[in-house]
Design a protein around this motif. Structure first.
Motif, short mmCIF file in Angstrom:
data_model
loop_
_atom_site.label_atom_id
_atom_site.label_comp_id
_atom_site.label_asym_id
_atom_site.label_seq_id
_atom_site.Cartn_x
_atom_site.Cartn_y
_atom_site.Cartn_z
N UNK A 92 0.85 -1.19 0.00
CA UNK A 92 0.00 0.00 0.00
C UNK A 92 0.89 1.24 0.00
N UNK A 93 0.27 2.40 -0.05
CA UNK A 93 1.04 3.65 -0.03
C UNK A 93 1.88 3.77 1.24
N UNK A 94 1.41 3.18 2.33
CA UNK A 94 2.15 3.24 3.60
C UNK A 94 3.54 2.64 3.47
N UNK A 95 3.69 1.66 2.57
CA UNK A 95 4.99 1.02 2.35
C UNK A 95 6.02 2.04 1.87
N UNK A 96 5.55 3.06 1.15
CA UNK A 96 6.45 4.04 0.54
C UNK A 96 6.35 5.41 1.19
N UNK A 97 5.78 5.46 2.40
CA UNK A 97 5.49 6.75 3.01
C UNK A 97 6.74 7.56 3.32
N UNK A 98 7.81 6.91 3.75
CA UNK A 98 9.04 7.65 4.04
C UNK A 98 9.60 8.30 2.79
N UNK A 99 9.59 7.56 1.68
CA UNK A 99 10.05 8.12 0.40
C UNK A 99 9.14 9.26 -0.05
N UNK A 100 7.83 9.07 0.12
CA UNK A 100 6.87 10.09 -0.26
C UNK A 100 7.07 11.36 0.57
N UNK A 101 7.24 11.20 1.87
CA UNK A 101 7.41 12.34 2.76
C UNK A 101 8.62 13.17 2.33
N UNK A 102 9.73 12.51 2.05
CA UNK A 102 10.94 13.23 1.64
C UNK A 102 10.73 13.91 0.29
N UNK A 103 10.11 13.20 -0.66
CA UNK A 103 9.90 13.76 -2.00
C UNK A 103 9.01 15.00 -1.94
N UNK A 104 7.92 14.92 -1.17
CA UNK A 104 6.99 16.04 -1.09
C UNK A 104 7.63 17.24 -0.40
N UNK A 105 8.35 17.01 0.68
CA UNK A 105 8.98 18.12 1.39
C UNK A 105 10.06 18.77 0.55
N UNK A 106 10.74 17.97 -0.28
CA UNK A 106 11.77 18.53 -1.17
C UNK A 106 11.16 19.28 -2.35
N UNK A 107 10.01 18.79 -2.82
CA UNK A 107 9.43 19.37 -4.03
C UNK A 107 7.91 19.17 -4.06
N UNK A 108 7.14 20.08 -3.47
CA UNK A 108 5.68 19.92 -3.45
C UNK A 108 5.03 20.11 -4.82
N UNK A 109 5.81 20.49 -5.84
CA UNK A 109 5.28 20.63 -7.20
C UNK A 109 5.62 19.40 -8.06
N UNK A 110 5.99 18.32 -7.44
CA UNK A 110 6.56 17.18 -8.16
C UNK A 110 5.59 16.56 -9.17
N UNK A 111 6.19 15.98 -10.20
CA UNK A 111 5.45 15.24 -11.22
C UNK A 111 5.55 13.75 -10.93
N UNK A 112 4.77 12.97 -11.64
CA UNK A 112 4.84 11.52 -11.48
C UNK A 112 6.23 11.01 -11.85
N UNK A 113 6.83 11.59 -12.88
CA UNK A 113 8.17 11.15 -13.28
C UNK A 113 9.20 11.46 -12.20
N UNK A 114 9.06 12.62 -11.56
CA UNK A 114 9.95 12.96 -10.44
C UNK A 114 9.79 11.92 -9.31
N UNK A 115 8.54 11.57 -9.02
CA UNK A 115 8.26 10.58 -7.98
C UNK A 115 8.85 9.22 -8.36
#
Length: 380
Positions: A92-115
């Motif tokens: 589930x998304x919870x599996x990737x939450x740490x990666x998501x948290x870092x990606x969003x805080x680094x770049x809240x305008x991120x694209x799917x390709x960035x993710x």
């Protein structure tokens, strides 16, 4: 995230503030906006304001316990759902939450390709699977831990596919004080049953001036370079940030040489450019070049139609579009833009760049040199 840290959208920010202040918060909202518009950041700032303990007239306070947890994406009543590249059926998304948290805080305008680039995605397809849908139902069925509202922010619900039907009842009749904030980029790909159950919040792309001022004031980019980046980005903050990583922009020179080969039907030079230059740019730079070429042609369209006041190019670029607008027609420009957009679509899907750019070049040779339009073209 606070509203003040989000570029542009001043009228929309005020509209969102008013819904909270006037107690008109809809339980399911669709923050629809193109890639890089900031719709994800707006949804987060909106949720933070709703649960802020000391709301200000124009923003959340940023200092209360709720705001501090929201800023770090660790609030127990804030949940995120997003596409991921599952390695197993039970993830589930919870599996990737740490990666998501870092990606969003680094770049809240991120694209799917960035993710995708933040993960070891390989060639896996992005998806919000049925396990994630069931996990959402489970999390939102629990009582709020400390906030007034439980909030689920779902980024790119387009990737929910038919699994979204499992959430329909929950979206239509959620538990008390539960908010769904869906953040899509393409309305056509969202299930109609979900659209019908949400209130639309339209997020427009950023304006040229908003992007330019951000690059000048925040990123300390000189005026000419900022205008150049904003022009290519065309309202997409993610695209602008990617361009900042490049030492210099050579798209104009490359475009001029390429078009010169096209209008003179210089076959050997075209093949050489496709083989030695375009194919070696890398996928992201190929996309940037195509977007730049599309935007240049759109500026030519404006000049061609006598809308000089809408053209913001300068120096060599302006001189080029002025000359080109005098020797081409609106229907040719329309078809050329369509061909460039098709190529951009194929580049995104990892098609062979040598074949793509050679085919594109030959189509444009037929168009601009021999006045031959592709079969099935619809004229203006």
């Amino acid at each position: 995230m606070q509203f003040k840290n989000i570029v542009g959208h001043e009228a929309l920010k005020q509209q969102l503030l008013s819904t909270v202040q006037e107690n008109r918060v809809s339980h399911a909202q669709l923050f629809l906006g193109p890639e890089g518009s900031g719709n994800l950041a707006l949804a987060h700032a909106y949720a933070q304001y709703i649960n802020c303990e000391h709301k200000l007239p124009d923003d959340s306070c940023g200092n209360c316990p709720s705001c501090l947890k929201y800023e770090k994406i660790i609030h127990p009543d804030l949940h995120f759902s997003f596409p991921f590249f599952a390695k197993g059926s039970g993830e589930t998304a919870s599996t990737y939450m740490e990666d998501w948290r870092k990606a969003f805080l680094d770049n809240p305008y991120m694209s799917l390709n960035y993710w995708r680039n933040q993960l070891d995605a390989e060639n896996k397809q992005a998806n919000i699977n049925i396990a994630e849908a069931h996990d959402i139902i489970k999390k939102l069925s629990l009582k709020a831990f400390e906030a007034e509202y439980k909030v689920l922010i779902m980024w790119l619900p387009e990737y929910l596919d038919t699994q979204g039907n499992a959430l329909l009842k929950l979206i239509e009749e959620p538990p008390a004080k539960t908010l769904f904030l869906l953040v899509p980029e393409n309305q056509d790909k969202i299930l109609n049953t979900i659209i019908s159950r949400t209130q639309l919040v339209k997020v427009n792309k950023l304006s040229h001036d908003e992007l330019t001022q951000y690059l000048i004031n925040v990123k300390q980019v000189d005026v000419n370079r900022a205008n150049e980046i904003a022009f290519i980005a065309d309202g997409n903050m993610q695209s602008a940030l990617e361009q900042l990583q490049e030492e210099s922009n050579t798209n104009f020179d490359l475009l001029i040489r390429w078009l010169r080969c096209i209008v003179t039907d210089s076959g050997l030079n075209i093949i050489q450019m496709c083989d030695e230059e375009f194919s070696k740019l890398g996928r992201e730079n190929q996309k940037l070049f195509l977007i730049y070429a599309i935007n240049i042609l759109r500026q030519i369209v404006l000049l061609n139609q006598g809308l000089d006041q809408l053209v913001f190019l300068k120096d060599a670029e302006l001189e080029f579009v002025q000359k080109f607008s005098e020797i081409t027609t609106l229907d040719k420009l329309q078809v050329a833009i369509e061909q460039l957009e098709k190529t951009h679509y194929s580049v995104e899907r990892n098609a062979n760049p040598k074949i793509l750019f050679l085919d594109l070049s030959l189509q444009l040779v037929l168009l601009f040199k021999y006045n031959t339009f592709p079969q099935g073209t619809q004229y203006i």
